[in-house]
Design a protein around this motif. Structure first.
Motif, short mmCIF file in Angstrom:
data_model
loop_
_atom_site.label_atom_id
_atom_site.label_comp_id
_atom_site.label_asym_id
_atom_site.label_seq_id
_atom_site.Cartn_x
_atom_site.Cartn_y
_atom_site.Cartn_z
N ALA A 211 0.85 -1.19 0.00
CA ALA A 211 0.00 0.00 0.00
C ALA A 211 0.89 1.23 0.00
CB ALA A 211 -0.93 0.02 1.22
N CYS A 212 0.39 2.31 -0.62
CA CYS A 212 1.14 3.55 -0.68
C CYS A 212 0.22 4.72 -0.36
CB CYS A 212 1.74 3.77 -2.08
SG CYS A 212 2.87 2.48 -2.61
N GLN A 213 0.50 5.40 0.74
CA GLN A 213 -0.24 6.62 1.03
C GLN A 213 0.24 7.71 0.07
OE1 GLN A 213 0.65 8.93 4.57
NE2 GLN A 213 -1.52 9.18 5.02
N ALA A 214 -0.70 8.35 -0.59
CA ALA A 214 -0.35 9.36 -1.59
C ALA A 214 -0.74 10.75 -1.08
CB ALA A 214 -1.09 9.08 -2.91
N GLN A 215 0.21 11.70 -1.09
CA GLN A 215 1.61 11.52 -1.44
C GLN A 215 2.46 11.75 -0.19
OE1 GLN A 215 2.79 13.65 -4.99
NE2 GLN A 215 0.91 13.12 -6.05
N LEU A 216 3.75 12.01 -0.39
CA LEU A 216 4.65 12.06 0.76
C LEU A 216 4.90 13.47 1.27
CD1 LEU A 216 6.49 10.46 2.65
CD2 LEU A 216 8.28 10.58 0.92
N VAL A 217 5.18 14.41 0.36
CA VAL A 217 5.60 15.76 0.76
C VAL A 217 4.78 16.81 0.00
CG1 VAL A 217 7.56 17.34 1.07
CG2 VAL A 217 7.94 14.87 1.07
N ASN A 218 4.30 17.81 0.72
CA ASN A 218 3.61 18.99 0.19
C ASN A 218 2.29 18.67 -0.50
OD1 ASN A 218 5.46 20.91 1.15
ND2 ASN A 218 6.78 20.66 -0.61
N THR A 219 2.33 18.03 -1.66
CA THR A 219 1.10 17.70 -2.38
C THR A 219 0.39 16.56 -1.66
OG1 THR A 219 2.09 18.37 -4.48
CG2 THR A 219 0.17 16.94 -4.59
N ILE A 220 -0.77 16.85 -1.09
CA ILE A 220 -1.53 15.91 -0.25
C ILE A 220 -0.58 15.07 0.61
CG2 ILE A 220 -3.67 15.89 -1.57
CD1 ILE A 220 -2.80 13.35 -2.96
N GLY A 221 0.38 15.71 1.24
CA GLY A 221 1.45 15.00 1.91
C GLY A 221 1.37 15.00 3.43
N SER A 222 1.97 13.97 4.01
CA SER A 222 2.11 13.90 5.47
C SER A 222 3.13 14.89 5.98
CB SER A 222 2.53 12.49 5.89
OG SER A 222 1.51 11.55 5.62
N ILE A 223 4.03 15.32 5.08
CA ILE A 223 5.09 16.26 5.42
C ILE A 223 4.90 17.53 4.60
CG2 ILE A 223 7.60 16.65 5.39
CD1 ILE A 223 7.86 13.52 5.52
N ARG A 224 5.06 18.68 5.22
CA ARG A 224 5.03 19.95 4.50
C ARG A 224 6.37 20.65 4.70
NH1 ARG A 224 0.24 22.77 3.58
NH2 ARG A 224 1.61 24.48 2.91
N CYS A 225 6.75 21.47 3.73
CA CYS A 225 7.97 22.25 3.87
C CYS A 225 7.88 23.49 3.01
CB CYS A 225 9.21 21.43 3.52
SG CYS A 225 9.25 20.79 1.84
N GLU A 226 8.73 24.46 3.30
CA GLU A 226 8.77 25.72 2.57
C GLU A 226 10.14 25.91 1.93
OE1 GLU A 226 6.56 28.20 1.77
OE2 GLU A 226 5.11 26.70 2.39
N PRO A 227 10.19 26.54 0.75
CA PRO A 227 11.48 26.78 0.10
C PRO A 227 12.42 27.56 1.00
CG PRO A 227 9.66 27.30 -1.38
CD PRO A 227 9.07 27.07 -0.03
N GLY A 228 13.60 27.02 1.22
CA GLY A 228 14.57 27.68 2.08
C GLY A 228 14.21 27.71 3.54
N GLY A 229 13.03 27.15 3.88
CA GLY A 229 12.53 27.21 5.25
C GLY A 229 12.41 25.86 5.90
N PRO A 230 11.56 25.75 6.91
CA PRO A 230 11.47 24.52 7.69
C PRO A 230 10.58 23.46 7.04
CG PRO A 230 9.98 26.14 8.59
CD PRO A 230 10.71 26.83 7.47
N ALA A 231 10.66 22.27 7.56
CA ALA A 231 9.75 21.17 7.25
C ALA A 231 9.01 20.81 8.54
CB ALA A 231 10.51 19.97 6.71
N TRP A 232 7.77 20.35 8.40
CA TRP A 232 7.02 19.99 9.60
C TRP A 232 6.07 18.83 9.31
CZ3 TRP A 232 6.12 24.31 6.70
CH2 TRP A 232 4.82 24.55 6.23
N ARG A 233 5.60 18.23 10.40
CA ARG A 233 4.68 17.09 10.33
C ARG A 233 3.25 17.60 10.24
NH1 ARG A 233 8.14 17.18 14.25
NH2 ARG A 233 9.79 15.61 14.49
N GLN A 234 2.52 17.10 9.26
CA GLN A 234 1.08 17.35 9.23
C GLN A 234 0.39 16.45 10.26
OE1 GLN A 234 -0.81 19.57 6.89
NE2 GLN A 234 -0.31 18.70 4.88
N SER A 235 -0.87 16.74 10.55
CA SER A 235 -1.60 15.93 11.54
C SER A 235 -1.62 14.46 11.15
CB SER A 235 -3.03 16.45 11.70
OG SER A 235 -3.76 16.26 10.50
#
Length: 502
Positions: free
Chosen positions: A346-370
């Motif tokens: 199984a694959c949760q879609a997706q991993l980062v930013n786009t419908i992702g469990s992880i979010r991040c900003e250009p040049g900035g931090p990354a954080w955990r979504q709920s």
């Protein structure tokens, strides 16, 4: 307050926990790749341009396998564009997401990232605009040790060792009218059989996934799987399933019961596959690769439409997930585990930013979504064998799914380490549940760890400014009394209890 009871017995086994269930998905969509896992120049980026802060979170999430490079993107993708010297790679238009693809990140970069993340690669081949020749050329480039034009080209590109990719998806959502190269079940089944047969001539031990339906609501659902598998039954190992869920209006009760639909989806695909196997008098069993699933606010994305201008890595579907969304994700994981005998990837879609469990900003931090939290905790503590608990609980009426149990639960038993993990969701939007679990068959037990998400502020989200607003908390009221685990489950909540046996 409602009352509910679980009875768990070490004899009620379903199957071993398959670690591939905790897979994810990286597609060239939005900022998942560019500005997500790959951002040269970021303060945490390594020499390969891979964001170190994102890699750390991927490892913490517990992801075991990642499907790449799509998704809808793959149906127009030329894998050759993404290998070789970057300054010689072509820039192309991607019609799937109406974006510009620079090809700065391709197969070899993905494999470098996969090794650093400690994940198994799952590769999709383009059967939308391409076919057998391109698939076996990609296989040879990726997996052959050397001594041929294609494998030597990989070596010249800096990847001296073969990538040894074992699991391959034969296209993506070919039943969908939105898909580049959309076709009929008959035509796709014939093509998939041809491609699978050709790939197996190179390597008979590959694990191959045929495209199933893009959703249970597709008008061709069932008939599609039957026709495709009649063509491919002997040459594939999996049929895929995709499902996304979202809160519609204020119908929280139906949203919390989304796993009822996933459960039916799995049962119906299994029944169809087994029917085909019976027709063919085959002893083989086809399993399910549920290689796209998540909460996705798709209707909002569709209303916004495609970008008017062709741009590189625009922000697409960067949903800010709520505590309520996290509860539903936890419930969907429970369903996948309950079907571990047939859902073996199984694959949760997706991993980062786009419908992702992880979010991040250009040049900035990354954080955990709920939604990061129930996935990470389930991946960490679901070990050993899956147990099917017997649930006795009241029901609640939902508009979309009818009467459903207020409790959704699964357990795992790690005999080697003497641990039992119980994962449970209270689906009631407004009522707590006085919950007990009969554990007497495990001997003496004590509560080792617990966590709960949901409850009071269901619409809270994690942001760059407040990345820890939605986090699991310890279940202070939970206790083991007389061989039973007892706890009061808050409304609309996901909970986990880890028990040590002796």
């Amino acid at each position: 307050m409602e009352n509910g009871k679980l009875t768990i017995d070490p004899a009620f086994t379903v199957a071993p926990v398959n670690r591939r269930i905790f897979g994810s998905f990286v597609e060239h969509m939005g900022r998942c790749v560019y500005g997500g896992i790959f951002e040269p120049g970021h303060p945490t980026a390594d020499a390969d341009g891979l964001r170190g802060d994102v890699l750390d979170l991927v490892r913490e999430l517990g992801v075991t396998a990642v499907r790449y490079p799509g998704g809808n993107f793959v149906s127009g993708y030329r894998w050759e564009d993404g290998v070789g010297p970057r300054d010689q790679r072509p820039t192309r238009l991607d019609p799937a997401w109406r974006t510009i693809e620079t090809n700065a990140f391709g197969l070899n970069e993905f494999m470098t990232w996969a090794r650093k993340a400690g994940i198994e690669p799952v590769m999709a081949v383009n059967l939308g605009t391409r076919g057998l020749a391109e698939a076996i050329e990609l296989l040879e480039y990726a997996n052959h040790p050397g001594g041929t034009e294609l494998s030597d080209r990989r070596v010249a590109h800096g990847a001296g060792e073969p990538h040894d990719i074992r699991m391959w998806c034969l296209g993506n959502e070919m039943d969908g009218p939105w898909q580049l190269g959309h076709t009929t079940a008959e035509e796709y089944g014939r093509l998939a059989k041809e491609v699978a047969g050709g790939m197996r001539q190179y390597d008979a031990d590959l694990e191959l996934v045929a495209c199933g339906s893009s959703g249970r609501s597709m008008p061709t659902f069932g008939a599609w799987e039957a026709t495709v598998l009649e063509h491919t039954y002997d040459v594939v190992d999996f049929v895929s399933a995709h499902a996304y869920y979202e809160l519609e209006g204020d119908d929280v009760a139906s949203f919390l019961a989304s796993s009822v639909d996933m459960d039916l989806f799995i049962r119906e695909v299994v029944a169809t596959a087994d029917h085909v196997g019976a027709k063919l008098s085959s002893p083989k069993r086809i399993n399910i690769s549920f290689d796209e699933w998540n909460v996705w606010y798709l209707k909002k994305f569709q209303q916004e439409g495609s970008p008017e201008e062709w741009t590189v890595a625009p922000r697409l579907s960067e949903d800010a997930y709520t505590a309520l969304d996290a509860v539903v994700v936890g419930s969907l994981l429970i369903t996948l585990l309950k079907h571990s005998d047939r859902v073996t990837a199984a694959c949760q879609a997706q991993l980062v930013n786009t419908i992702g469990s992880i979010r991040c900003e250009p040049g900035g931090p990354a954080w955990r979504q709920s939604i990061f939290h129930p996935f990470a905790l389930t991946a960490r503590f679901a070990q050993g064998e899956v147990l099917d608990p017997r649930v006795v609980a009241p029901t609640i009426v939902t508009a979309k799914h009818g009467d459903v149990s207020v409790l959704d639960a699964v357990a795992t038993h790690d005999r080697e380490n003497g641990r039992v993990a119980v994962f449970v969701v209270n689906r009631h939007p407004s009522e707590s549940v006085a919950f007990s679990t009969d554990l007497r068959r495990f001997g003496d037990v004590e509560l080792a760890e617990s966590a709960v998400l949901g409850g009071e502020d269901l619409y809270a989200v994690n942001t760059m400014e407040d990345p820890d607003r939605v986090v699991p908390t310890t279940f202070d009221s939970a206790k083991v009394v007389g061989g039973a685990l007892e706890a009061e489950l808050p409304p609309a909540s996901w909970s986990m209890f880890v028990l040590q046996t002796s």
